[in-house]
Design an enzyme around this catalytic site. Structure first.
Site, short mmCIF file in Angstrom:
data_model
loop_
_atom_site.label_atom_id
_atom_site.label_comp_id
_atom_site.label_asym_id
_atom_site.label_seq_id
_atom_site.Cartn_x
_atom_site.Cartn_y
_atom_site.Cartn_z
CG ASN A 105 -1.93 -1.13 1.18
OD1 ASN A 105 -2.53 -1.41 0.14
ND2 ASN A 105 -2.10 -1.80 2.30
NE ARG B 277 5.49 6.85 2.82
CZ ARG B 277 4.60 6.36 3.69
NH1 ARG B 277 3.32 6.34 3.41
NH2 ARG B 277 5.02 5.83 4.83
CE LYS C 247 1.12 -6.24 -5.91
NZ LYS C 247 1.85 -5.06 -5.43
N PRO D 25 1.36 -11.72 -10.00
CG PRO D 25 3.27 -10.48 -9.58
CD PRO D 25 2.60 -11.26 -10.65
CG ASP E 44 -1.72 -4.78 -8.54
OD1 ASP E 44 -2.19 -5.03 -9.67
OD2 ASP E 44 -0.70 -4.10 -8.37
CG HIS F 252 -2.60 -0.98 -11.03
ND1 HIS F 252 -3.21 0.19 -11.43
CD2 HIS F 252 -2.02 -0.70 -9.84
CE1 HIS F 252 -2.99 1.13 -10.53
NE2 HIS F 252 -2.27 0.62 -9.56
CD GLN G 40 1.81 -9.37 -14.13
OE1 GLN G 40 2.71 -10.08 -13.72
NE2 GLN G 40 1.67 -8.13 -13.73
#
Length: 391
Positions: free
Chosen positions: A192, A197, A291, A308, A310, A312, A354
């Site tokens: 998240n 960051r 994920k 993975p 998510d 998107h 992917q």
């Protein structure tokens, strides 16, 4: 689907070789300049200490002084740096010039430069007196150089017109083979989070390792060992901006310390398992869900068909593979269906396919696509996915 031609890649973890750093050719000039800048009453001992300190942060050699060497069989269709390093696989490589990136592989500080114009390959330079053969072998292992990306893309493109159109403009997006511990910590930081960051957090962790050198004002470090990182407290990580992820890192380190080799050996051993077993093992670590586990499996554990999923990737899947699910809420069950859809379409290297489809969605990389391709392939599908009513 016919699998692409694959050359066996090195499986063993290469041991870094430690030797003394090599001074740049102009070190004599630097010594003289340093001495002139010191006051006349400075002792010889002080001069010696100052010179020793300064040599640790010498600027890099001039571009023409660097002895760049080519990475064989790595043309643009096999490796394009702007589509490989700044696209979310790793947060340890820095842009240090036009089409140039610098990073650390094992204990080797290495710069890579994409040739433009007549040449379309990749050049590399090792910034220390590391054993050059070891450094090159480690780099090729890290880049999954034993896998033919060009042939893989040709195979995928033959059966998927949408992929073929994107791949025509986004060639050279490779999947990396990172150290599993390094990859794990990076993706614990990614939970998240945004790229800025994440990068700051990974930089903090990296700074706990052995200093290797400075390139274009940026300091580079060998990634710290599990033993070193286990000494960092949750409070220290929170001060460094980790937030709630600080607890995940500390608890994960405690878990790994109970494993052989401080956890490093255990993580590498996951390369010998099947995808399902590897993901299950990773999910026993604090802060690691399906994920994050799939990211670690794909980018460090040779699980080339890991997906993975998510939000998107979910949107990508509903555009290209399972349009009937557009508008549905992503659940663990649908997570598995999406992964299966990618594998059914692209086979044992579905994770690589992917990755390219994901990169095509990134604003910075989408700019590489001709406007007509973006409008024809991506935007209409996005509009359909966003406007289709929820079942």
């Amino acid at each position: 689907m016919q699998n692409p031609k694959v050359i066996d890649a090195t499986k063993s973890k290469l041991k870094p070789t430690t030797t003394s750093p090599k001074h740049p050719k102009n070190i004599t000039t630097f010594f003289k300049q340093t001495k002139r800048n010191l006051s006349t009453n400075t002792s010889k001992t002080s001069i010696s200490k100052t010179i020793k300190s300064e040599t640790l942060i010498l600027p890099p050699k001039d571009e023409e002084d660097l002895k760049w060497e080519p990475l064989l069989n790595m043309g643009k269709s096999e490796l394009f740096l702007p589509l490989t390093f700044p696209t979310g696989q790793t947060f340890r490589w820095k842009k240090t010039g036009p089409f140039r990136y610098t990073g650390v592989v094992d204990s080797h500080l290495i710069s890579l430069k994409q040739q433009v114009g007549d040449g379309n390959g990749v050049l590399y330079f090792v910034h220390s007196d590391s054993n050059k053969d070891n450094a090159k072998a480690a780099l090729e292992d890290y880049l999954n150089a034993g896998i033919s990306l060009k042939e893989m893309w040709e195979t995928f493109s033959a059966s998927d017109p949408k992929f073929a159109e994107l791949a025509l403009h986004l060639g050279g997006a490779r999947v990396l083979r990172q150290d599993p511990f390094e990859c794990l910590i990076q993706f614990l930081c990614s939970s998240n989070n945004n790229i800025g960051r994440i990068t700051k957090m990974v930089d903090f962790v990296s700074s706990l390792g052995k200093y290797l050198g400075t390139v274009e004002g940026l300091k580079f470090y060998e990634f710290p060992s599990p033993e070193r990182l286990s000494l960092v407290s949750e409070d220290e990580l929170r001060v460094a901006g980790f937030g709630y992820r600080a607890k995940y890192v500390v608890n994960t380190m405690s878990f790994l310390q109970s494993k052989p080799g401080g956890g490093a050996e255990w993580l590498i051993s996951l390369r010998e398992l099947g995808l399902h077993e590897a993901v299950e093992a990773l999910c026993t670590l604090p802060g690691v869900g399906p994920k994050v586990a799939a990211c670690i499996a794909l980018f460090s554990l040779d699980q080339h068909h890991a997906i993975p999923v998510d939000t998107h990737v979910w949107q990508i899947a509903t555009r290209y593979l399972v349009p009937e699910l557009a508008g549905a809420r992503l659940t663990p069950k649908l997570h598995n269906l999406v992964a299966e859809a990618f594998v059914n379409k692209y086979g044992k290297y579905a994770g690589w396919a992917q990755t390219l489809l994901f990169i095509a969605e990134l604003p910075s990389q989408k700019a590489l696509l001709p406007t007509d391709v973006a409008v024809r392939v991506i935007e209409p599908a996005l509009t359909i996915a966003q406007t289709k009513p929820t079942p």
